[in-house]
Design an enzyme around this catalytic site. Structure first.
Site: not given
Lengths: 310, 310
Positions: A31, A33
């Site tokens: 992922d 952020d």
């Protein structure tokens, strides 16, 4: 395969344990952020980790529910923040995958009405998916505005230009049960600075679900579709050889569980160790899918595993 | 009292059965849209029914989840459509009751942030409830806009001027658990002409519930609060002497059940006989509260009951 044998361990690992894990896996899904960067700042050490994995022949993918940027825009961000070895085909955003879904899976014969931002429209344009590209008159209302007959899908994502009229139009289009109801992702909110939050796509999806009594098909994590996109573009991606690294239990870890991947929570983002342990203790077995196999403070903890190997 | 003895009968009544029921009840609660009017058109016979009830000494109330008009505006609509005997104190709208709740129950010490229309602000003003009355700069964003320190409640209703920024501001205010989260009503949608729909307050509430992980306190039907407002302003309103007449099973009939009132579905609006029978047959006993005691095609069916009585 921790995923297949019941309760995941939620084990904090370090040093040689990380090295063993990195050796064992060929594919790393990150992922973005809260994992490799916070907004416009790379997490310390993250670029070195990602570049080192790539240089060591590991295949790295980025799976992000952030639908606001087109992939080429992501690519320049990766480069700007020091992730210099990343290439565009490694980036799987919910906008990009939504465009693929509309074109290749749903094969929509008509236009897409978009509750979303320019990044989403850009990905649709790149994929040759026709969409409604109109701007409403300032005084138009749902009572008197035009509704197009050839809208066959509504795509919902992050829309910072949301208006009531757009919401109402989307609701009207979705009255036709043949009109596809698609959401880039179901993220409820995103942290900003100063304790502020940004409502996520999940808010707008929920609003439309209430208005229409329908459920959206969700493209982003935790749905499996992004992994299917990866598998269809890269041969030989064996779930058993994958590690999914994320900061959010309800999306990233569940995505990993749904796809049969080993999962790792990094504590640089939304979810914390206590949240994971809470889910692990839960009596609701569905919540066990939110529990990671492994936990690290930050992916910079990978760095010592590369030392002495160059 | 059908409400107290299990499964409601959902009985289509006419002629002398209606006369017996009208004789037995002293208080009549009517929903408005779909029951006594459609938009700007009175349902045929409805003004005669309402005026006749009032002239015969029955007490009539109007309980509407429509939060868009202030009560004085409703009064002129009643008059314009021929309901000439109705007085303002008989009208209980979700905006009016929300203002009462904020002032008298929650006793909010601060400002209310409103996701709503002018009618809601008018009712707050009338009740001396302070609210945020600002218009956002066109290019303001949740990243840089001002957030007021003295917002102590968010009130959500119908907001045809909704923007993403308003939704984001409300989400930020609600991060403070001491900030009250109130919704005028939870209606999912409203029918318009041409098969169009208007997203209801319930959509915006759902969006905020997702963004904040909180549940709103709902003022309108099916919550009991509107009936409490009636009881506190009119002495001697015995639930056993009340008939609640509405067109929507999930709001009007459930409201009646929640308040211990006999209920009547009129088929001039949203819900139909089959919907009611479906709920009656449901294995989920919570859905039995959606079932009416009585059903009429239209409240004009009351008219013969008054004949020969003048």
């Amino acid at each position: 395969m921790a995923g297949a044998v019941g309760l995941k361990e939620c084990r904090k690992i370090r040093g040689s344990q990380i090295r063993t894990l990195l050796d064992a896996k060929d594919f790393f899904l990150f992922d973005c952020d809260g994992v490799i960067w916070h907004g416009e700042t790379a997490i310390a050490g993250a670029p070195s980790v990602v570049n080192a994995l790539i240089r060591r022949g590991k295949t790295v993918f980025f799976v992000t529910n952030n639908c606001t940027r087109p992939r080429e825009n992501y690519l320049s961000k990766f480069c700007r923040l020091g992730f210099t070895d990343v290439m565009q085909e490694q980036i799987f955003s919910s906008s990009y995958c939504s465009a693929l879904y509309l074109r290749d899976v749903a094969k929509v014969q008509g236009k897409v009405f978009v509750l979303g931002c320019e990044g989403m429209r850009k990905e649709l344009r790149e994929a040759d998916v026709p969409f409604v590209d109109e701007v409403d008159e300032p005084d138009a209302t749902i009572y008197d505005c035009a509704l197009l007959p050839d809208v066959k899908a509504v795509l919902v994502g992050h829309d910072d230009k949301l208006t009531f009229l757009k919401l109402a139009k989307a609701s009207c289009y979705l009255r036709d049960q043949d009109c596809l109801f698609l959401a880039t992702d179901n993220d409820p909110w995103h942290p900003l600075s100063d304790g502020r939050i940004l409502p996520g796509s999940g808010c707008l999806t929920a609003a439309l679900e209430v208005a229409t009594g329908r459920k959206a098909t969700v493209i982003g994590k935790p749905s499996r579709f992004m992994f299917e996109c990866i598998s269809s573009q890269f041969r030989g991606v064996d779930p058993a050889q994958c590690l999914m690294v994320g900061d959010r239990l309800e999306t990233d870890m569940l995505f990993g569980s749904n796809c049969g991947l080993d999962t790792m929570l990094t504590l640089t983002g939304v979810s914390q160790m206590e949240d994971a342990q809470e889910y692990r203790k839960s009596e609701h077995s569905t919540q066990h899918s939110f529990v990671p196999d492994y936990v690290v403070d930050t992916i910079a903890d990978f760095l010592p595993a590369f030392e002495g190997l160059d």
